[in-house]
Write a protein that holds these residues in place. Structure first.
Motif, short mmCIF file in Angstrom:
data_model
loop_
_atom_site.label_atom_id
_atom_site.label_comp_id
_atom_site.label_asym_id
_atom_site.label_seq_id
_atom_site.Cartn_x
_atom_site.Cartn_y
_atom_site.Cartn_z
N MET A 1 0.86 -1.30 0.01
CA MET A 1 0.09 0.03 -0.45
C MET A 1 0.87 1.29 0.24
O MET A 1 0.70 2.08 -0.71
N ILE A 2 1.74 1.12 0.36
CA ILE A 2 2.90 2.35 0.32
C ILE A 2 3.16 2.11 -0.97
O ILE A 2 3.14 3.66 -1.55
N SER B 1 4.28 6.18 4.05
CA SER B 1 5.48 5.68 4.06
C SER B 1 6.75 5.36 4.84
O SER B 1 6.54 5.57 5.77
N VAL B 2 7.45 4.76 4.36
CA VAL B 2 8.45 4.18 5.68
C VAL B 2 9.68 4.90 6.61
O VAL B 2 9.25 6.37 4.91
N PRO C 1 9.28 5.74 -1.20
CA PRO C 1 9.33 3.91 -2.00
C PRO C 1 9.31 3.69 -3.05
O PRO C 1 9.99 2.80 -4.05
N LEU C 2 9.22 4.69 -4.03
CA LEU C 2 10.03 4.57 -5.67
C LEU C 2 11.25 4.63 -5.50
O LEU C 2 12.21 3.57 -6.42
N THR C 3 11.80 5.37 -4.84
CA THR C 3 13.30 5.51 -4.82
C THR C 3 14.28 5.33 -3.42
O THR C 3 16.05 5.00 -4.13
N GLY C 4 13.47 4.80 -2.96
CA GLY C 4 14.81 4.16 -2.10
C GLY C 4 15.13 5.09 -1.29
O GLY C 4 14.83 6.17 -1.05
N LEU C 5 16.49 4.34 0.27
CA LEU C 5 16.46 5.61 0.86
C LEU C 5 18.42 6.36 0.22
O LEU C 5 19.30 5.19 -0.07
N LEU C 6 18.03 7.37 -0.80
CA LEU C 6 19.18 7.82 -1.44
C LEU C 6 20.74 7.63 -1.06
O LEU C 6 21.10 8.52 0.48
#
Lengths: 293, 380
Positions: free
Chosen positions: A105-106, B112-113, B143-148
């Motif tokens: 879902m995120i 988001s995380v 979430p689409l890039t992650g932790l850059l």
């Protein structure tokens, strides 16, 4: 008027050949919802209850002009189905599926935001604009057309309250079940704003429960931006900390998300909190009388 | 789902996070064997699934083998918040120059995380969160890039104020993010993350929880599950399509829907009773579910009355009533029960139940009051 759905809604049912999809498509159609298409990969060309079935959402949208979709696929496939609808150009997706992983879902919320798609759910009962469109698994017969908006994280508790409203001659403009998951689509503030701008809605009932701080944020929003009366109820005052109460999102973690904090926040925002659901119609009448005085 | 510190550290090691050497022991004998191979100081740590171990005396520093044995014999069997310590972790002690906090959670608001980091790590982190929340930095991760890389370095700089250490920390933060997402975690916390005088960084404690909805695709995590008696009952209920949480009261509740089930517990409390449980039987009128639910309630020795609260929506109340009657005939228990039915076809349903001599009511408040009355009669 109303919010989100009405008689112009053209509904696509994703997962229409499954047990739940088929059953609820029939019920929604019987209520009068304008269902234009269904999808089920590999079953394109068939019909369910007179509704044409397509292999993909994109094809269904192209051929029928569907603008809203409802998802009945199993949890493991729900994220993909939401994204498929979003990329097909659907404006509003309602995800009924229960048990969708949070990470899914995120990702989904991030992508559909970019695409401009609105989402309700997952793990929700759907929504209804009485006499116009029922999109979900709600029991249509307990609703009545009127001017009360209602937002809730739960299913049967919503029906309980709606039933009381209807018995008290307080019809509803649109009733939305936003679902019991921690990471979901449209939430209280999004919907409060829509109700505030909807000429047909005179007052709003907000049914919250333990877990997270969305109710506290809603209370703050109401105090700052709402001119229409809001009445609330919070479930889970007796819930123990650290235990998930059925809904994945209904959990008190590290001491936050308690009913007590939420009730306090509403009191501060001058939003009456019913001690039990049966008090809601009375509280609404009082608030409406004051607002109209 | 929760796991122990030693299990969280196994996951950390698998993803390349620096964790001091450790050995899991179940007895003083095992500690003796493990200590034969160790040099230097160790920390003896109770492995229980609750927080606050340190304050309860479940974590001890041992300078010698004898001290380790003494600590082990004190901690094994110890009671921490109602849980008995059956396992301890012997971890190599490291010198501490400074303690930091890093943690990942799924944030509902930003969807988001979110990484939380603070230079004020250690056992008082909850106090820091409460009194000086500005000392805990929060970074929502796309979430689409992650932790850059540069983001992770920036956070590293904020924590350590030194480029070399920031690079080291950045690598750890990215590994922590990867393991969080790949294991479907709901919490991954390192507290404290320790800087040693020789400028090494270690994860010396670890906490992880996981998303129950994702366990179907995490068999390795699921295999780590250790459930106590109450949780086993909850898992068993879940397998039967019921959602159950045990509480300490004496009025059993059986309800359709999670929100309504919570409201039912609250109502019992509101009228002066104590709910024995949360129990959501879902939306169908399937008699087997009612039988399973009743069996769960009866098996709780504290329960002396049951309130059944059903709102009939799509499932009509007369169908629910037929299901209830069939189920109650199967069980043949003399448990006092009050049934509340409302919604679609409520009158027909209530009439069916009345014919069977069951006490029926139409509102939740009446049902709660009746259940409390039945429970008090049982007690006297």
């Amino acid at each position: 008027m109303s919010i989100l759905v009405n008689k112009n809604t053209k509904l696509l049912v994703q997962g229409i050949t499954g047990r739940d999809g088929q059953f609820h498509a029939g019920r929604m159609k019987a209520y009068g919802t304008n269902i234009v298409a269904g999808t089920s990969p590999g079953k394109g060309g068939q019909e369910v209850d007179g509704i044409p079935v397509f292999d993909t959402a994109a094809e269904a949208v192209k051929k029928t002009g569907a603008n809203t979709s409802i998802i009945f696929v199993p949890a493991a496939f729900a994220a993909d189905a939401i994204l498929e609808a979003s990329y097909a150009g659907i404006e509003l997706v309602i995800a009924i599926s229960e048990g969708v992983p949070i990470q899914d879902m995120i990702r989904v919320n991030s992508i559909i935001k970019r695409n401009g798609t609105k989402l309700i759910g997952p793990n929700c009962p759907g929504l209804i604009t009485p006499d116009e469109a029922l999109i979900g698994i709600l029991p249509g017969m307990i609703f009545k057309k009127g001017n009360i908006g209602l937002i809730s994280r739960s299913g049967t508790l919503t029906y309980e309250v709606v039933n009381m409203l209807t018995m008290n001659e307080m019809g509803q403009s649109t009733v939305v079940g936003i679902g019991g998951d921690p990471v979901a689509g449209l939430y209280y503030i999004d919907l409060l704003e829509m109700y505030e701008n909807d000429p047909e809605t005179e007052a709003v009932v907000l049914i919250g429960e333990i877990g997270g701080d969305a109710e506290e944020q809603a209370a703050e929003y109401i105090a700052k931006h709402m001119t229409k009366p809001v009445v609330s109820f919070i479930a889970g005052q007796t819930a123990p900390p650290g235990k998930r109460m059925g809904h994945a999102g209904a959990i008190i973690s590290s001491g936050s998300g308690t009913a007590e904090e939420k009730i306090k926040a509403f009191a501060k925002a001058n939003v009456p909190v019913a001690k039990e659901p049966s008090e809601i119609p009375g509280l609404l009448k009082e608030k409406l009388a004051k607002a109209n005085a | 789902m929760k796991i122990h510190e030693y299990q969280a550290k196994e996951i950390f090691k698998k993803y390349g996070l620096p964790v001091p050497n450790d050995v899991l022991c179940h007895s003083v004998e095992e500690v003796e064997k493990a200590m034969a191979k160790k040099e230097g100081m160790v920390v003896v740590k109770a492995q229980v699934l609750v927080g606050g171990r340190g304050k309860a005396g479940g974590v001890k520093l041992a300078k010698t083998k004898q001290e380790a044995l003494d600590a082990a014999s004190q901690i094994l069997g110890m009671d921490i918040k109602g849980l008995t310590v059956e396992k301890i972790l012997l971890a190599d002690a490291v010198d501490i120059e400074k303690e930091f906090y890093v943690g990942l959670i799924n944030d509902r608001n930003t969807k988001s995380v979110t990484l939380m980091a603070s230079a004020e790590g250690g056992v008082e982190i909850e106090e820091v969160a409460k009194n000086t929340p500005e000392l805990i930095h929060k970074f929502p991760i796309d979430p689409l890039t992650g932790l850059l890389d540069f983001q992770a370095r920036e956070i590293g700089m904020q924590l350590f104020g030194d480029v070399k250490l920031a690079r080291k920390a950045a690598d750890m933060l990215q590994k922590l993010y990867t393991l969080f997402v790949e294991t479907d975690a709901t919490i991954a916390e390192i507290n404290p993350l320790v800087l040693t005088p020789d400028k090494k960084i270690w994860a010396i404690d670890g906490k992880m929880n996981f998303d129950d909805n994702a366990l179907y695709r995490q068999p390795e995590i699921e295999a780590m599950r250790e459930a106590d008696e109450d949780e086993l009952k909850e898992i068993d209920a879940h397998e039967k399509g019921l959602s159950y949480v045990k509480l300490d009261g004496n009025i059993g509740c059986m309800v359709n829907g999670a929100g309504l089930a919570m409201a039912t517990m609250d109502m019992i409390k509101l009228y002066g009773g104590e709910p024995a449980n949360f129990l959501d039987i879902g939306g169908s009128s399937n008699p087997q579910k009612v039988v399973d639910a009743m069996n769960i309630l009866i098996s709780d020795k504290n329960v002396n009355a049951v309130m059944i609260n059903i709102f009939g929506g799509i499932t009509r109340c007369d169908d629910v009533a037929r299901g209830l009657i069939e189920a109650l005939d199967t069980i043949k228990s003399d448990m006092p029960i009050v049934v509340r039915l409302s919604g679609t076809n409520a009158d027909e349903g209530l009439a069916l139940l009345k014919d069977k001599g069951l006490p029926t009511v139409q509102t939740m408040s009446e049902a709660a009051q009746k259940a409390i009355e039945l429970s008090r009669v049982q007690e006297s």
